[in-house]
Scaffold this motif. Structure first.
Motif, PDB file in Angstrom:
ATOM      1  N   ALA A  42     -40.368  68.667  57.334  1.00 28.20           N
ATOM      2  CA  ALA A  42     -40.296  69.979  56.673  1.00 28.20           C
ATOM      3  C   ALA A  42     -40.429  71.138  57.658  1.00 28.20           C
ATOM      4  CB  ALA A  42     -41.398  70.078  55.615  1.00 28.20           C
ATOM      5  N   ASN A  43     -40.979  70.867  58.850  1.00 30.51           N
ATOM      6  CA  ASN A  43     -41.328  71.990  59.736  1.00 30.51           C
ATOM      7  C   ASN A  43     -40.732  71.920  61.139  1.00 30.51           C
ATOM      8  OD1 ASN A  43     -43.504  73.554  58.128  1.00 30.51           O
ATOM      9  ND2 ASN A  43     -44.074  71.394  57.910  1.00 30.51           N
ATOM     10  N   ARG A  44     -39.933  70.915  61.418  1.00 27.93           N
ATOM     11  CA  ARG A  44     -39.441  70.753  62.796  1.00 27.93           C
ATOM     12  C   ARG A  44     -38.642  71.974  63.237  1.00 27.93           C
ATOM     13  NH1 ARG A  44     -34.283  68.513  63.223  1.00 27.93           N
ATOM     14  NH2 ARG A  44     -34.749  66.949  64.797  1.00 27.93           N
ATOM     15  N   ARG A  45     -38.863  72.377  64.493  1.00 23.55           N
ATOM     16  CA  ARG A  45     -38.095  73.494  65.025  1.00 23.55           C
ATOM     17  C   ARG A  45     -36.704  73.001  65.432  1.00 23.55           C
ATOM     18  NH1 ARG A  45     -41.979  75.313  69.738  1.00 23.55           N
ATOM     19  NH2 ARG A  45     -42.212  73.067  69.773  1.00 23.55           N
ATOM     20  N   ASP A  46     -35.754  73.914  65.347  1.00 19.52           N
ATOM     21  CA  ASP A  46     -34.390  73.564  65.727  1.00 19.52           C
ATOM     22  C   ASP A  46     -34.237  73.837  67.224  1.00 19.52           C
ATOM     23  OD1 ASP A  46     -31.807  72.847  65.560  1.00 19.52           O
ATOM     24  OD2 ASP A  46     -31.095  74.729  64.668  1.00 19.52           O
ATOM     25  N   LEU A  47     -34.567  72.877  68.070  1.00 16.08           N
ATOM     26  CA  LEU A  47     -34.513  73.084  69.511  1.00 16.08           C
ATOM     27  C   LEU A  47     -33.181  72.609  70.075  1.00 16.08           C
ATOM     28  CD1 LEU A  47     -38.123  71.865  70.429  1.00 16.08           C
ATOM     29  CD2 LEU A  47     -37.341  74.160  69.816  1.00 16.08           C
ATOM     30  N   ALA A  48     -32.809  73.202  71.209  1.00 16.42           N
ATOM     31  CA  ALA A  48     -31.463  72.964  71.771  1.00 16.42           C
ATOM     32  C   ALA A  48     -31.177  71.484  72.007  1.00 16.42           C
ATOM     33  CB  ALA A  48     -31.327  73.741  73.078  1.00 16.42           C
ATOM     34  N   TRP A  49     -32.178  70.694  72.338  1.00 17.21           N
ATOM     35  CA  TRP A  49     -31.959  69.282  72.685  1.00 17.21           C
ATOM     36  C   TRP A  49     -32.130  68.344  71.486  1.00 17.21           C
ATOM     37  CZ3 TRP A  49     -35.021  72.708  75.294  1.00 17.21           C
ATOM     38  CH2 TRP A  49     -36.348  72.773  74.880  1.00 17.21           C
ATOM     39  N   ARG A  50     -32.432  68.907  70.330  1.00 22.85           N
ATOM     40  CA  ARG A  50     -32.597  68.046  69.160  1.00 22.85           C
ATOM     41  C   ARG A  50     -31.284  67.910  68.402  1.00 22.85           C
ATOM     42  NH1 ARG A  50     -38.483  70.101  67.019  1.00 22.85           N
ATOM     43  NH2 ARG A  50     -39.669  68.861  68.515  1.00 22.85           N
ATOM     44  N   PRO A  53     -31.742  65.255  61.911  1.00 22.77           N
ATOM     45  CA  PRO A  53     -32.457  64.001  61.655  1.00 22.77           C
ATOM     46  C   PRO A  53     -31.487  62.856  61.390  1.00 22.77           C
ATOM     47  CG  PRO A  53     -33.402  65.800  60.379  1.00 22.77           C
ATOM     48  CD  PRO A  53     -32.178  66.346  61.051  1.00 22.77           C
ATOM     49  N   GLY A  54     -31.744  61.716  62.006  1.00 20.45           N
ATOM     50  CA  GLY A  54     -30.922  60.530  61.777  1.00 20.45           C
ATOM     51  C   GLY A  54     -29.724  60.426  62.703  1.00 20.45           C
ATOM     52  N   VAL A  55     -29.403  61.507  63.449  1.00 22.95           N
ATOM     53  CA  VAL A  55     -28.246  61.458  64.361  1.00 22.95           C
ATOM     54  C   VAL A  55     -28.711  60.938  65.734  1.00 22.95           C
ATOM     55  CG1 VAL A  55     -26.505  62.853  65.554  1.00 22.95           C
ATOM     56  CG2 VAL A  55     -27.119  63.367  63.183  1.00 22.95           C
ATOM     57  N   ALA A  56     -27.984  59.958  66.287  1.00 28.32           N
ATOM     58  CA  ALA A  56     -28.385  59.335  67.562  1.00 28.32           C
ATOM     59  C   ALA A  56     -28.420  60.369  68.681  1.00 28.32           C
ATOM     60  CB  ALA A  56     -27.412  58.225  67.905  1.00 28.32           C
ATOM     61  N   ARG A  57     -29.333  60.192  69.612  1.00 26.67           N
ATOM     62  CA  ARG A  57     -29.488  61.153  70.706  1.00 26.67           C
ATOM     63  C   ARG A  57     -28.836  60.617  71.971  1.00 26.67           C
ATOM     64  NH1 ARG A  57     -34.197  64.165  69.060  1.00 26.67           N
ATOM     65  NH2 ARG A  57     -34.349  65.108  71.097  1.00 26.67           N
ATOM     66  N   ASP A  58     -28.240  61.529  72.746  1.00 26.67           N
ATOM     67  CA  ASP A  58     -27.632  61.184  74.021  1.00 26.67           C
ATOM     68  C   ASP A  58     -28.758  61.038  75.057  1.00 26.67           C
ATOM     69  OD1 ASP A  58     -26.431  61.182  76.468  1.00 26.67           O
ATOM     70  OD2 ASP A  58     -25.316  63.058  76.196  1.00 26.67           O
ATOM     71  N   PRO A  59     -28.924  59.831  75.656  1.00 24.17           N
ATOM     72  CA  PRO A  59     -30.028  59.632  76.601  1.00 24.17           C
ATOM     73  C   PRO A  59     -30.028  60.645  77.752  1.00 24.17           C
ATOM     74  CG  PRO A  59     -29.046  57.530  76.034  1.00 24.17           C
ATOM     75  CD  PRO A  59     -28.188  58.590  75.407  1.00 24.17           C
ATOM     76  N   TYR A  60     -28.843  61.060  78.198  1.00 26.35           N
ATOM     77  CA  TYR A  60     -28.777  62.048  79.287  1.00 26.35           C
ATOM     78  C   TYR A  60     -29.460  63.352  78.868  1.00 26.35           C
ATOM     79  CZ  TYR A  60     -26.708  65.580  82.397  1.00 26.35           C
ATOM     80  OH  TYR A  60     -26.525  66.629  83.263  1.00 26.35           O
ATOM     81  N   ARG A  61     -29.171  63.800  77.659  1.00 24.43           N
ATOM     82  CA  ARG A  61     -29.752  65.059  77.172  1.00 24.43           C
ATOM     83  C   ARG A  61     -31.256  64.919  76.946  1.00 24.43           C
ATOM     84  NH1 ARG A  61     -25.455  68.305  73.622  1.00 24.43           N
ATOM     85  NH2 ARG A  61     -23.639  67.861  74.888  1.00 24.43           N
ATOM     86  N   VAL A  62     -31.654  63.756  76.443  1.00 28.54           N
ATOM     87  CA  VAL A  62     -33.093  63.537  76.216  1.00 28.54           C
ATOM     88  C   VAL A  62     -33.822  63.552  77.557  1.00 28.54           C
ATOM     89  CG1 VAL A  62     -34.828  61.908  75.374  1.00 28.54           C
ATOM     90  CG2 VAL A  62     -32.688  62.210  74.111  1.00 28.54           C
ATOM     91  N   TRP A  63     -33.260  62.835  78.522  1.00 23.74           N
ATOM     92  CA  TRP A  63     -33.879  62.774  79.857  1.00 23.74           C
ATOM     93  C   TRP A  63     -33.951  64.168  80.481  1.00 23.74           C
ATOM     94  CZ3 TRP A  63     -30.515  63.602  84.210  1.00 23.74           C
ATOM     95  CH2 TRP A  63     -31.132  63.489  85.446  1.00 23.74           C
ATOM     96  N   LEU A  64     -32.831  64.909  80.437  1.00 28.48           N
ATOM     97  CA  LEU A  64     -32.792  66.249  81.033  1.00 28.48           C
ATOM     98  C   LEU A  64     -33.866  67.142  80.401  1.00 28.48           C
ATOM     99  CD1 LEU A  64     -31.236  68.143  82.948  1.00 28.48           C
ATOM    100  CD2 LEU A  64     -29.688  68.662  81.056  1.00 28.48           C
ATOM    101  N   SER A  65     -33.962  67.132  79.092  1.00 26.60           N
ATOM    102  CA  SER A  65     -34.942  68.002  78.429  1.00 26.60           C
ATOM    103  C   SER A  65     -36.367  67.552  78.739  1.00 26.60           C
ATOM    104  CB  SER A  65     -34.709  68.035  76.911  1.00 26.60           C
ATOM    105  OG  SER A  65     -34.886  66.757  76.347  1.00 26.60           O
ATOM    106  N   GLU A  66     -36.607  66.247  78.777  1.00 29.69           N
ATOM    107  CA  GLU A  66     -37.970  65.780  79.041  1.00 29.69           C
ATOM    108  C   GLU A  66     -38.411  66.122  80.463  1.00 29.69           C
ATOM    109  OE1 GLU A  66     -40.318  64.796  77.096  1.00 29.69           O
ATOM    110  OE2 GLU A  66     -39.028  64.896  75.349  1.00 29.69           O
ATOM    111  N   VAL A  67     -37.507  66.019  81.433  1.00 33.20           N
ATOM    112  CA  VAL A  67     -37.875  66.387  82.807  1.00 33.20           C
ATOM    113  C   VAL A  67     -38.184  67.884  82.871  1.00 33.20           C
ATOM    114  CG1 VAL A  67     -37.062  66.563  85.194  1.00 33.20           C
ATOM    115  CG2 VAL A  67     -36.604  64.491  83.877  1.00 33.20           C
ATOM    116  N   MET A  68     -37.346  68.684  82.216  1.00 35.19           N
ATOM    117  CA  MET A  68     -37.573  70.139  82.260  1.00 35.19           C
ATOM    118  C   MET A  68     -38.850  70.536  81.525  1.00 35.19           C
ATOM    119  SD  MET A  68     -33.812  71.792  81.784  1.00 35.19           S
ATOM    120  CE  MET A  68     -32.705  71.925  83.197  1.00 35.19           C
TER     121      MET A  68
END
Ligand code: SF4
Length: 387
Positions: A42-50, A53-68
């Motif tokens: 109900a409260n998740r922010r709409d962040l650029a790397w998200r 809900p339910g849509v698969a995430r690109d590992p490259y984008r997840v990795w890039l955002s987590e490092v940053m």
């Protein structure tokens, strides 16, 4: 000690009323997990790397955002993340990028070792793993720049692995939830086990993000918003008058002070100002900057102008008409405070590439485009003002 006593003492000596009777005392991990995910949905922010809900995430984008996001806030990361994605939309593109272009794009985000490791990691994944990120914590941990927290976060978010992503925010939230009266550094294993017990099989990635979201937006270090928290009824700290007293603070060791000199060298003939590449390892390793002396904790190394002039002659390979500027540069790194005196001078004659190994000349308007770390930007600003 959750909900067991009338009076709560914590390490700092605070004595508060435990509202145990107001709590549901439901610290069951499955219930807590369900409550948190419901709140997150109900409260998740709409962040650029998200993704939705339910849509698969690109590992490259997840990795890039987590490092940053390591040590850096969402608001600072967002424009950098978007810029990197635009310039290098996949791991192969980033792997073949020019080092300097990546460092320039990273400039201002801080902790520059991350940028160097980002490139190393991209090249390893691109060349050795055919562009495919490992899908396990252990595999991710073996890559440059990925520590235990990032490995767990990427494994959970990108690959749906059951993993406990525990950073300082999550330690804080769980220390409050369970009323853990030990400093954060001594809680990682305990909190890791507690979080792992809550990670649901079905949505481990959402759970990892929900924990981070709760720490960032509700269970903040200061002024936690307990009244809107999904865990209020089960939370030990939330039942006290001062939830921010958890986690217990370790006594602060004061940061040491280091001092040194930095040299602003101009060139006759319009070549501009001298920058050198710093040694590859250590603080600001591999970054361009103005030449400096060592940064020493010994008192008095930059308190006398004659010392600055002497060190300019010792450090730089050519004599110049050196002049000590009045201003001092003050900058705080994670582990120490730095104070730099500035010596300005001019060299005559033509530039030879071997004159200063790793050095090059830049006009003032080009300097602004270089990937200068913040402390060097301060030197630039002072020299411009006093020029
Ligand atoms: S109730 Fe308050 S202290 Fe407890 S987890 Fe929620 S925000 Fe944090």
């Amino acid at each position: 000690m959750v909900g067991s006593d009338i009076i709560v003492f914590n390490f700092s000596g605070f004595c508060g009323l435990n509202m145990a009777s107001a709590k549901s005392n439901n610290t069951n991990p499955t219930v807590l997990s369900r409550q948190l995910l419901k709140w997150f949905d109900a409260n998740r922010r709409d962040l650029a790397w998200r993704t939705a809900p339910g849509v698969a995430r690109d590992p490259y984008r997840v990795w890039l955002s987590e490092v940053m996001l390591q040590q850096t806030q969402v608001v600072s990361v967002t424009p950098y993340y978007l810029k990197f994605l635009k310039n290098w939309p996949n791991v192969h593109k980033l792997a073949s990028a020019d080092d300097d272009a990546v460092m320039v794009a990273w400039a201002g985000l801080g902790y520059y070792a991350r940028a160097r490791n980002l490139l190393k990691c991209a090249r390893q994944v691109s060349l050795e793993l055919d562009g495919v990120f490992p899908d396990s914590e252990a595999g991710l941990l073996a890559l440059p720049g990925i520590g235990p927290y990032s490995a767990a976060a990427i494994a959970a978010i990108a690959f749906g692995r059951k993993a406990a992503a525990v950073d300082g925010n999550v330690v804080r939230v769980v220390a409050r939830l369970d009323g853990l009266d030990r400093p954060p550094a001594k809680l990682k294993a305990k909190v890791g086990a507690r979080v792992m017990g809550m990670v649901p099989k079905a949505r481990p990635g959402d759970f990892a993000e929900a924990c981070m979201e709760l720490g960032a937006t509700v269970c903040r270090a200061r002024n936690p918003a307990c009244d809107i928290c999904p865990w209020l009824k089960s939370c030990h700290a939330g039942a006290s008058a001062t939830p921010e007293m958890w986690p217990v603070r370790s006594p602060k060791t004061p940061k040491p002070h280091r001092k040194g000199w930095v040299f602003w060298v101009e060139r006759d003939g319009g070549e501009g100002v001298l920058l050198v590449r710093r040694p590859p390892k250590g603080l600001l390793g591999g970054m361009m900057g103005f030449p400096t002396t060592e940064w020493s904790t010994q008192a008095g190394t930059q308190s006398r102008n004659d010392e600055g002039l002497r060190l300019a002659s010792q450090t730089l390979p050519k004599a110049g008409d050196w002049q000590v500027l009045e201003a001092r540069i003050k900058h705080t790194f994670t582990h120490f405070h730095l104070e730099l005196g500035v010596v300005r001078g001019r060299w005559a004659g033509a530039w030879r590439a071997d004159e200063v190994p790793g050095g090059d000349w830049y006009r003032a308007n080009e300097l602004e485009k270089q990937a200068l770390p913040s402390v060097m930007r301060k030197v630039f600003a002072v020299a411009q003002k006093q020029g």
